[in-house]
Write a protein that holds these residues in place. Structure first.
Motif, PDB file in Angstrom:
ATOM      1  N   GLY A 153     -11.633  10.808  -3.200  1.00  0.00           N
ATOM      2  CA  GLY A 153     -10.318  10.706  -2.570  1.00  0.00           C
ATOM      3  C   GLY A 153     -10.308   9.902  -1.298  1.00  0.00           C
ATOM      4  O   GLY A 153      -9.461  10.116  -0.443  1.00  0.00           O
ATOM      5  N   SER A 154     -11.246   8.962  -1.159  1.00  0.00           N
ATOM      6  CA  SER A 154     -11.249   8.106   0.021  1.00  0.00           C
ATOM      7  C   SER A 154      -9.893   7.443   0.172  1.00  0.00           C
ATOM      8  O   SER A 154      -9.391   6.824  -0.756  1.00  0.00           O
ATOM      9  N   PRO A 155      -9.233   7.564   1.331  1.00  0.00           N
ATOM     10  CA  PRO A 155      -7.831   7.168   1.418  1.00  0.00           C
ATOM     11  C   PRO A 155      -7.571   5.687   1.561  1.00  0.00           C
ATOM     12  O   PRO A 155      -6.454   5.247   1.371  1.00  0.00           O
ATOM     13  N   GLY A 156      -8.581   4.885   1.879  1.00  0.00           N
ATOM     14  CA  GLY A 156      -8.290   3.489   2.135  1.00  0.00           C
ATOM     15  C   GLY A 156      -7.284   3.361   3.264  1.00  0.00           C
ATOM     16  O   GLY A 156      -7.249   4.188   4.167  1.00  0.00           O
ATOM     17  N   TYR A 157      -6.426   2.342   3.205  1.00  0.00           N
ATOM     18  CA  TYR A 157      -5.400   2.203   4.230  1.00  0.00           C
ATOM     19  C   TYR A 157      -4.268   3.184   3.968  1.00  0.00           C
ATOM     20  O   TYR A 157      -3.871   3.411   2.846  1.00  0.00           O
ATOM     21  N   LYS A 158      -3.726   3.736   5.038  1.00  0.00           N
ATOM     22  CA  LYS A 158      -2.478   4.431   4.934  1.00  0.00           C
ATOM     23  C   LYS A 158      -1.372   3.384   4.922  1.00  0.00           C
ATOM     24  O   LYS A 158      -1.597   2.213   5.216  1.00  0.00           O
ATOM     25  N   ASN A 159      -0.169   3.807   4.587  1.00  0.00           N
ATOM     26  CA  ASN A 159       0.944   2.867   4.670  1.00  0.00           C
ATOM     27  C   ASN A 159       1.031   2.328   6.087  1.00  0.00           C
ATOM     28  O   ASN A 159       0.991   3.075   7.062  1.00  0.00           O
ATOM     29  N   LEU A 160       1.180   1.027   6.215  1.00  0.00           N
ATOM     30  CA  LEU A 160       1.073   0.416   7.527  1.00  0.00           C
ATOM     31  C   LEU A 160       2.322   0.582   8.393  1.00  0.00           C
ATOM     32  O   LEU A 160       2.329   0.153   9.533  1.00  0.00           O
ATOM     33  N   ASP A 161       3.355   1.186   7.828  1.00  0.00           N
ATOM     34  CA  ASP A 161       4.508   1.490   8.674  1.00  0.00           C
ATOM     35  C   ASP A 161       4.415   2.914   9.212  1.00  0.00           C
ATOM     36  O   ASP A 161       5.356   3.410   9.820  1.00  0.00           O
ATOM     37  N   GLY A 162       3.273   3.564   8.980  1.00  0.00           N
ATOM     38  CA  GLY A 162       3.057   4.889   9.511  1.00  0.00           C
ATOM     39  C   GLY A 162       3.420   6.016   8.568  1.00  0.00           C
ATOM     40  O   GLY A 162       3.214   7.187   8.880  1.00  0.00           O
ATOM     41  N   ASN A 163       3.963   5.694   7.374  1.00  0.00           N
ATOM     42  CA  ASN A 163       4.353   6.734   6.429  1.00  0.00           C
ATOM     43  C   ASN A 163       3.211   7.091   5.481  1.00  0.00           C
ATOM     44  O   ASN A 163       2.317   6.309   5.287  1.00  0.00           O
ATOM     45  N   VAL A 215       0.860  -1.195   0.000  1.00  0.00           N
ATOM     46  CA  VAL A 215       0.000   0.000   0.000  1.00  0.00           C
ATOM     47  C   VAL A 215       0.892   1.240   0.000  1.00  0.00           C
ATOM     48  O   VAL A 215       1.155   1.856   1.040  1.00  0.00           O
ATOM     49  N   ARG A 216       1.383   1.562  -1.190  1.00  0.00           N
ATOM     50  CA  ARG A 216       2.299   2.677  -1.401  1.00  0.00           C
ATOM     51  C   ARG A 216       2.103   3.191  -2.825  1.00  0.00           C
ATOM     52  O   ARG A 216       1.504   2.506  -3.656  1.00  0.00           O
ATOM     53  N   PRO A 217       2.631   4.370  -3.136  1.00  0.00           N
ATOM     54  CA  PRO A 217       2.672   4.776  -4.544  1.00  0.00           C
ATOM     55  C   PRO A 217       3.384   3.702  -5.364  1.00  0.00           C
ATOM     56  O   PRO A 217       4.297   3.025  -4.863  1.00  0.00           O
ATOM     57  N   LEU A 218       2.979   3.532  -6.595  1.00  0.00           N
ATOM     58  CA  LEU A 218       3.487   2.423  -7.399  1.00  0.00           C
ATOM     59  C   LEU A 218       5.007   2.416  -7.497  1.00  0.00           C
ATOM     60  O   LEU A 218       5.627   1.345  -7.438  1.00  0.00           O
ATOM     61  N   ASP A 219       5.624   3.596  -7.617  1.00  0.00           N
ATOM     62  CA  ASP A 219       7.080   3.620  -7.763  1.00  0.00           C
ATOM     63  C   ASP A 219       7.806   3.283  -6.472  1.00  0.00           C
ATOM     64  O   ASP A 219       9.025   3.139  -6.450  1.00  0.00           O
ATOM     65  N   GLN A 220       7.041   3.125  -5.365  1.00  0.00           N
ATOM     66  CA  GLN A 220       7.624   2.712  -4.088  1.00  0.00           C
ATOM     67  C   GLN A 220       7.141   1.330  -3.653  1.00  0.00           C
ATOM     68  O   GLN A 220       7.487   0.864  -2.563  1.00  0.00           O
ATOM     69  N   THR A 221       6.328   0.697  -4.476  1.00  0.00           N
ATOM     70  CA  THR A 221       5.767  -0.607  -4.130  1.00  0.00           C
ATOM     71  C   THR A 221       6.820  -1.693  -4.279  1.00  0.00           C
ATOM     72  O   THR A 221       7.562  -1.726  -5.271  1.00  0.00           O
ATOM     73  N   ALA A 222       6.877  -2.590  -3.317  1.00  0.00           N
ATOM     74  CA  ALA A 222       7.773  -3.744  -3.412  1.00  0.00           C
ATOM     75  C   ALA A 222       7.195  -4.734  -4.423  1.00  0.00           C
ATOM     76  O   ALA A 222       6.088  -5.245  -4.240  1.00  0.00           O
ATOM     77  N   ARG A 224     -12.469  -0.400  -9.255  1.00  0.00           N
ATOM     78  CA  ARG A 224     -13.451   0.483  -9.888  1.00  0.00           C
ATOM     79  C   ARG A 224     -13.264   1.945  -9.531  1.00  0.00           C
ATOM     80  O   ARG A 224     -13.731   2.809 -10.254  1.00  0.00           O
ATOM     81  N   ARG A 225     -12.625   2.221  -8.421  1.00  0.00           N
ATOM     82  CA  ARG A 225     -12.626   3.584  -7.917  1.00  0.00           C
ATOM     83  C   ARG A 225     -11.248   3.919  -7.363  1.00  0.00           C
ATOM     84  O   ARG A 225     -10.614   3.094  -6.724  1.00  0.00           O
ATOM     85  N   TRP A 226     -10.813   5.139  -7.590  1.00  0.00           N
ATOM     86  CA  TRP A 226      -9.472   5.513  -7.172  1.00  0.00           C
ATOM     87  C   TRP A 226      -9.337   5.493  -5.658  1.00  0.00           C
ATOM     88  O   TRP A 226     -10.077   6.141  -4.930  1.00  0.00           O
ATOM     89  N   ILE A 227      -8.386   4.709  -5.183  1.00  0.00           N
ATOM     90  CA  ILE A 227      -7.998   4.677  -3.780  1.00  0.00           C
ATOM     91  C   ILE A 227      -6.489   4.851  -3.746  1.00  0.00           C
ATOM     92  O   ILE A 227      -5.766   4.085  -4.378  1.00  0.00           O
ATOM     93  N   PRO A 228      -5.975   5.847  -3.072  1.00  0.00           N
ATOM     94  CA  PRO A 228      -4.537   6.116  -3.093  1.00  0.00           C
ATOM     95  C   PRO A 228      -3.706   4.901  -2.704  1.00  0.00           C
ATOM     96  O   PRO A 228      -4.068   4.144  -1.798  1.00  0.00           O
ATOM     97  N   ASN A 229      -2.603   4.721  -3.408  1.00  0.00           N
ATOM     98  CA  ASN A 229      -1.595   3.706  -3.063  1.00  0.00           C
ATOM     99  C   ASN A 229      -2.097   2.274  -3.222  1.00  0.00           C
ATOM    100  O   ASN A 229      -1.593   1.364  -2.567  1.00  0.00           O
ATOM    101  N   HIS A 230      -3.074   2.057  -4.105  1.00  0.00           N
ATOM    102  CA  HIS A 230      -3.654   0.729  -4.300  1.00  0.00           C
ATOM    103  C   HIS A 230      -3.524   0.231  -5.743  1.00  0.00           C
ATOM    104  O   HIS A 230      -4.302  -0.603  -6.181  1.00  0.00           O
ATOM    105  N   ALA A 231      -2.547   0.703  -6.503  1.00  0.00           N
ATOM    106  CA  ALA A 231      -2.465   0.356  -7.922  1.00  0.00           C
ATOM    107  C   ALA A 231      -2.331  -1.151  -8.146  1.00  0.00           C
ATOM    108  O   ALA A 231      -3.028  -1.734  -8.988  1.00  0.00           O
ATOM    109  N   ALA A 232      -1.438  -1.798  -7.413  1.00  0.00           N
ATOM    110  CA  ALA A 232      -1.227  -3.231  -7.605  1.00  0.00           C
ATOM    111  C   ALA A 232      -2.457  -4.036  -7.178  1.00  0.00           C
ATOM    112  O   ALA A 232      -2.844  -5.010  -7.840  1.00  0.00           O
ATOM    113  N   ILE A 233      -3.075  -3.621  -6.087  1.00  0.00           N
ATOM    114  CA  ILE A 233      -4.278  -4.289  -5.613  1.00  0.00           C
ATOM    115  C   ILE A 233      -5.407  -4.113  -6.617  1.00  0.00           C
ATOM    116  O   ILE A 233      -6.138  -5.059  -6.951  1.00  0.00           O
ATOM    117  N   ALA A 234      -5.552  -2.887  -7.146  1.00  0.00           N
ATOM    118  CA  ALA A 234      -6.603  -2.598  -8.118  1.00  0.00           C
ATOM    119  C   ALA A 234      -6.417  -3.427  -9.382  1.00  0.00           C
ATOM    120  O   ALA A 234      -7.385  -3.973  -9.934  1.00  0.00           O
TER     121      ALA A 234
END
Length: 259
Positions: free
Chosen positions: A249-259, A95-102, A143-153
């Motif tokens: 712009g519903s945020p979904g989960y934030k990064n789970l390490d607090g970032n 759950v990160r921007p795509l360019d930071q996703t593992a 179906r709907r934009w949720i930040p930091n969820h590109a791989a999941i989507a």
């Protein structure tokens, strides 16, 4: 189609939505088999549901194991896949921007959520009785934009495409996909602290027109509908409490390490 006496397989049926579907089908008189990779959880779930529900151990990410599972099961009427790969560690990297996703986390997610259902559909379809059905599980992020969820989507969208295309191949047997929004399942309680989860649910509920987060039992009704409706196929059934018209712009989960 009535479910009484029908043979129903629920892969991912040891907890959450899958267990709720298995319980609802058993209550309607179906002969239910639940499958998951954790034997202890499978046995516990089968015992809790009762009604003669059988439990089997299955790792859906292993193609040969899935093939052997359906060979042993034999003919059946309905297959439901609700497998979910989430873990706190996986989502921490995912759950990160795509360019930071593992990339490895994204691969693991798709290995379970897409390929696990792919294998079940591939080998399950061979044993599906006439008038039978397959129901897969996608998700709201497709179906709907949720930040930091590109791989999941992307994975959820792939599941949706698989279900729709498979419906054409196996007709008049049926295939559909349920696409849930946020559901209060046991896995959610492993991802965040109880305080964080309560705040997350409160925030999401306030955005939704229905003003509450779904229970597994509510979402399970959608699967039962698709099993029983002989005229429903090649569709992605959205069950998200109106999330598609909720606040932008519903945020979904934030990064789970607090970032």
């Amino acid at each position: 189609m009535e479910l009484k006496g029908k043979r129903v397989i629920v892969v991912g049926g040891s907890s959450g939505i899958g267990q709720a579907v298995a319980r609802a089908a058993a209550a309607k008189g179906a002969k239910v088999i639940i499958a998951s990779r954790n034997k202890e959880k499978v046995d516990q779930a089968a015992g809790e549901i009762g009604g003669g529900v059988e439990g089997r151990v299955l790792d859906a990410t292993k193609e040969e194991e899935v093939q052997a599972f359906f060979e042993r099961i034999g003919a059946f009427d309905h297959l439901i896949c609700t497998i979910h790969p989430a873990s706190r560690e996986m989502l921490r990297h995912l759950v990160r921007p795509l360019d930071q996703t593992a990339t490895e986390a994204a691969r693991q997610w798709m290995e379970v959520k897409f390929w696990g259902q792919y294998y079940c559909a591939k080998y399950g379809a061979r044993k599906l009785k006439d008038q039978g059905s397959i129901t897969l599980t996608g998700g709201a992020a497709s179906r709907r934009w949720i930040p930091n969820h590109a791989a999941i989507a992307a994975t959820n969208a792939a599941v949706g495409a698989l279900g729709v295309m498979l419906a054409k191949e196996i007709g008049p047997k049926r295939c559909n996909v349920v696409s849930p929004g946020l559901v209060d399942t046991p896995v959610q309680h492993t991802l965040l602290s109880e305080e964080e989860l309560k705040a997350h649910f409160t925030y999401k509920a306030d955005l939704l027109p229905v003003k509450h987060v779904a229970t597994p039992e509510e979402v399970a009704l959608s699967y039962i509908y698709l099993l029983e409706c002989d005229f429903h196929t090649a569709d992605v059934l959205v069950v998200d409490g109106g999330n598609s018209v909720a606040g932008v712009g519903s945020p979904g989960y934030k990064n789970l390490d607090g970032n």
